[in-house]
Design an enzyme around this catalytic site. Sequence first.
Site, short mmCIF file in Angstrom:
data_model
loop_
_atom_site.label_atom_id
_atom_site.label_comp_id
_atom_site.label_asym_id
_atom_site.label_seq_id
_atom_site.Cartn_x
_atom_site.Cartn_y
_atom_site.Cartn_z
N ASP A 37 0.73 -1.25 0.06
CA ASP A 37 0.10 -0.11 -0.01
C ASP A 37 0.85 1.17 -0.10
O ASP A 37 0.54 2.25 -0.14
CB ASP A 37 -0.90 0.17 1.18
CG ASP A 37 -0.42 -0.12 2.64
OD1 ASP A 37 0.87 0.22 2.74
OD2 ASP A 37 -0.75 -0.84 3.38
N HIS B 70 6.30 -7.89 -1.14
CA HIS B 70 5.29 -8.48 -1.87
C HIS B 70 4.85 -7.44 -2.95
O HIS B 70 3.74 -7.59 -3.66
CB HIS B 70 4.21 -9.15 -1.20
CG HIS B 70 4.43 -10.11 -0.13
ND1 HIS B 70 3.73 -10.59 1.03
CD2 HIS B 70 5.46 -11.18 -0.20
CE1 HIS B 70 4.19 -11.62 1.51
NE2 HIS B 70 5.17 -11.99 0.74
N THR C 54 1.70 -8.68 11.47
CA THR C 54 1.69 -9.83 10.50
C THR C 54 1.40 -11.07 11.17
O THR C 54 1.74 -11.42 12.31
CB THR C 54 3.05 -9.83 9.96
OG1 THR C 54 3.02 -11.18 8.72
CG2 THR C 54 4.25 -10.05 10.78
N SER C 55 0.53 -12.04 10.46
CA SER C 55 0.42 -13.30 11.02
C SER C 55 1.53 -14.20 11.09
O SER C 55 1.50 -15.41 11.17
CB SER C 55 -1.07 -14.03 10.08
OG SER C 55 -0.64 -13.88 8.94
N ASN D 261 1.05 -7.67 17.94
CA ASN D 261 -0.04 -8.24 17.22
C ASN D 261 -1.13 -8.23 18.36
O ASN D 261 -0.98 -8.39 19.25
CB ASN D 261 0.39 -9.63 16.71
CG ASN D 261 -0.54 -9.89 15.55
OD1 ASN D 261 -1.67 -10.15 15.93
ND2 ASN D 261 -0.16 -10.20 14.43
C1 BJW Z 1 -2.98 -6.29 13.90
C2 BJW Z 1 -3.83 -5.26 13.95
C3 BJW Z 1 -3.47 -3.87 14.54
C4 BJW Z 1 -4.65 -6.83 12.71
N1 BJW Z 1 -2.37 -4.07 15.19
N2 BJW Z 1 -1.93 -6.19 14.86
C5 BJW Z 1 6.99 -22.87 3.55
C6 BJW Z 1 5.69 -23.50 4.20
C7 BJW Z 1 4.64 -23.46 3.77
C8 BJW Z 1 4.47 -22.83 2.74
C9 BJW Z 1 5.18 -22.45 1.79
C10 BJW Z 1 6.56 -22.18 2.25
N3 BJW Z 1 7.35 -21.49 1.44
C11 BJW Z 1 6.41 -20.80 0.49
C12 BJW Z 1 5.26 -21.54 0.70
C13 BJW Z 1 4.02 -21.28 -0.06
C14 BJW Z 1 3.39 -19.68 0.24
C15 BJW Z 1 2.92 -19.53 1.63
O1 BJW Z 1 3.66 -19.18 2.18
N4 BJW Z 1 1.92 -20.37 1.82
C16 BJW Z 1 1.64 -20.41 3.20
C17 BJW Z 1 0.14 -19.44 3.17
C18 BJW Z 1 1.20 -21.43 3.88
N5 BJW Z 1 4.28 -18.69 -0.30
C19 BJW Z 1 4.46 -18.40 -1.53
O2 BJW Z 1 3.60 -18.90 -2.49
C20 BJW Z 1 5.34 -17.20 -2.06
N6 BJW Z 1 6.03 -17.67 -3.06
C21 BJW Z 1 7.23 -18.51 -3.03
O3 BJW Z 1 7.48 -19.18 -1.87
O4 BJW Z 1 7.65 -18.79 -4.09
C22 BJW Z 1 8.59 -19.80 -4.18
C23 BJW Z 1 9.09 -19.97 -5.68
C24 BJW Z 1 10.51 -19.85 -5.78
C25 BJW Z 1 11.03 -19.84 -7.06
C26 BJW Z 1 10.02 -19.72 -8.22
C27 BJW Z 1 8.87 -19.73 -7.98
C28 BJW Z 1 8.30 -19.92 -6.66
C29 BJW Z 1 4.62 -16.11 -2.19
C30 BJW Z 1 3.62 -15.43 -1.28
C31 BJW Z 1 2.86 -14.32 -1.69
C32 BJW Z 1 2.05 -13.65 -0.81
N7 BJW Z 1 1.01 -12.92 -1.42
C33 BJW Z 1 0.15 -12.19 -0.78
C34 BJW Z 1 -0.70 -11.37 -1.66
C35 BJW Z 1 0.12 -10.23 -2.29
C36 BJW Z 1 -0.71 -9.33 -3.22
C37 BJW Z 1 -2.04 -8.67 -2.39
O5 BJW Z 1 -1.80 -7.74 -1.55
O6 BJW Z 1 -2.94 -9.11 -2.91
O7 BJW Z 1 0.78 -11.31 0.30
S1 BJW Z 1 -0.92 -13.24 0.28
C38 BJW Z 1 -0.99 -12.14 1.57
O8 BJW Z 1 -0.46 -12.45 2.93
C39 BJW Z 1 -0.32 -10.80 1.14
C40 BJW Z 1 0.33 -10.52 2.43
O9 BJW Z 1 1.54 -9.68 2.52
C41 BJW Z 1 0.61 -11.91 3.10
C42 BJW Z 1 1.06 -11.74 4.60
O10 BJW Z 1 -0.08 -11.38 5.17
P1 BJW Z 1 0.15 -10.53 6.62
O11 BJW Z 1 0.75 -9.27 6.07
O12 BJW Z 1 0.76 -11.08 7.63
O13 BJW Z 1 -1.68 -10.16 7.01
P2 BJW Z 1 -2.55 -10.94 7.63
O14 BJW Z 1 -3.81 -10.70 7.23
O15 BJW Z 1 -2.13 -12.46 7.67
O16 BJW Z 1 -2.16 -10.83 9.18
C43 BJW Z 1 -2.67 -9.56 9.74
C44 BJW Z 1 -2.23 -9.71 11.31
O17 BJW Z 1 -2.27 -8.56 11.65
C45 BJW Z 1 -3.11 -10.73 12.07
O18 BJW Z 1 -2.09 -11.46 12.81
C46 BJW Z 1 -3.86 -9.89 13.14
O19 BJW Z 1 -4.09 -10.33 14.31
C47 BJW Z 1 -2.95 -8.41 12.93
N8 BJW Z 1 -3.74 -7.41 13.27
N9 BJW Z 1 -4.99 -5.40 13.25
C48 BJW Z 1 -1.81 -5.19 15.50
N10 BJW Z 1 -4.47 -2.91 14.54
#
Ligand code: BJW
Length: 289
Positions: A142, A157, A228-229, A253
Amino acid sequence: MSAGDGRGDSEALGRVGEALLGCIAHGGLVAVCSGAGCSAESGIPTFRGAVAGGEGADAPGGDDGDDPAIALPLWSRNDPAALATPEGFARDPELVTRWYDWRRRRCLRASPNAGHRALAELEALCAGADGDGFVLLTQNVDGLHQRAGSVRVHELHGSLYRWRDVATGAERVFADPAPMGVYPPRNDATGNALRPCVVWFGEALPEEVVDAGLEAASRCEVFLSVGTSAAVYPAAGFAEAAGARGAFVAEVNLEATGLSGVADVSVRGRCAELLPRLVSMVRAGLGER
Ligand code: BJW
């Protein structure tokens, strides 16, 4: 250690503040990894987890069809496989680009909150003369950290504002708050579809941001994971790697995360409240030295 009972979190925050002051005194590196919770209080929905509305939240029924469900995490009311994968885009580019344009415009309307501003001040306090004492790894797309004044920011990301030609990779910046109007938008020069420069599931993160994350994890004295989660990799792995080599790891968090078991300190609460308090402690501590 975990804390979150109102002012009872002061002791935990104090421990984080002491760790930051020690790190600054050694000229060490402070690394921060932020997530969607950091922008939640600017009115931008998270993907998963607990919800806390905030100072910049839009009123339901806004000009682009916002509704009361907006406060819910995105993945609780949208299918990530349909919207945030290359396969979803190939299946329905209109749906995916319309959704990203809606999010782009929503983020353009939002303002940085007190948590973003606190991290920008923390950078100024930690960076040192060569700017080498601080790095911010953000999963957010953002741009709010940069708008709050953070400089050493790596967008793990990508960004909602940069879009690229699916065939040539040529990029275009969309900074206009008006809807794009055509979905998918087209590259005027080639006629090809444009897609947002964000990282979807299954796609590799840009090499330079992975390098920045690995370097931060291998060199930092303090690693702060905020809003972040810690569920998505490789981003979540940076804090784990820092902790495994003995860095002080803390998280802020609303709720427990995958990192809570590894963190030296987990502070429960809102980023926009806790981060300014933490930075005030650091500012005061530096004034005393
Ligand atoms: C507050 C609050 C307040 C709320 N104050 N707190 C190892 C293990 C398992 C799986 C994998 C692994 N390695 C890779 C993977 C696969 C996958 C993955 O991780 N999957 C998991 C879900 C299991 N990863 C990928 O696919 C990544 N790519 C990859 O590994 O490529 C390998 C490769 C190599 C070479 C060639 C080809 C491939 C890519 C991951 C991309 C993630 N994309 C997204 C979308 C981005 C675009 C968009 O914005 O639409 O990114 S998904 C989404 O999740 C977004 C975020 O950046 C990301 C993380 O989320 P975030 O920021 O943590 O938010 P939330 O909502 O999850 O959490 C919010 C938190 O805030 C909560 O905890 C609340 O409690 C808290 N909260 N208000 C304080 N006021």
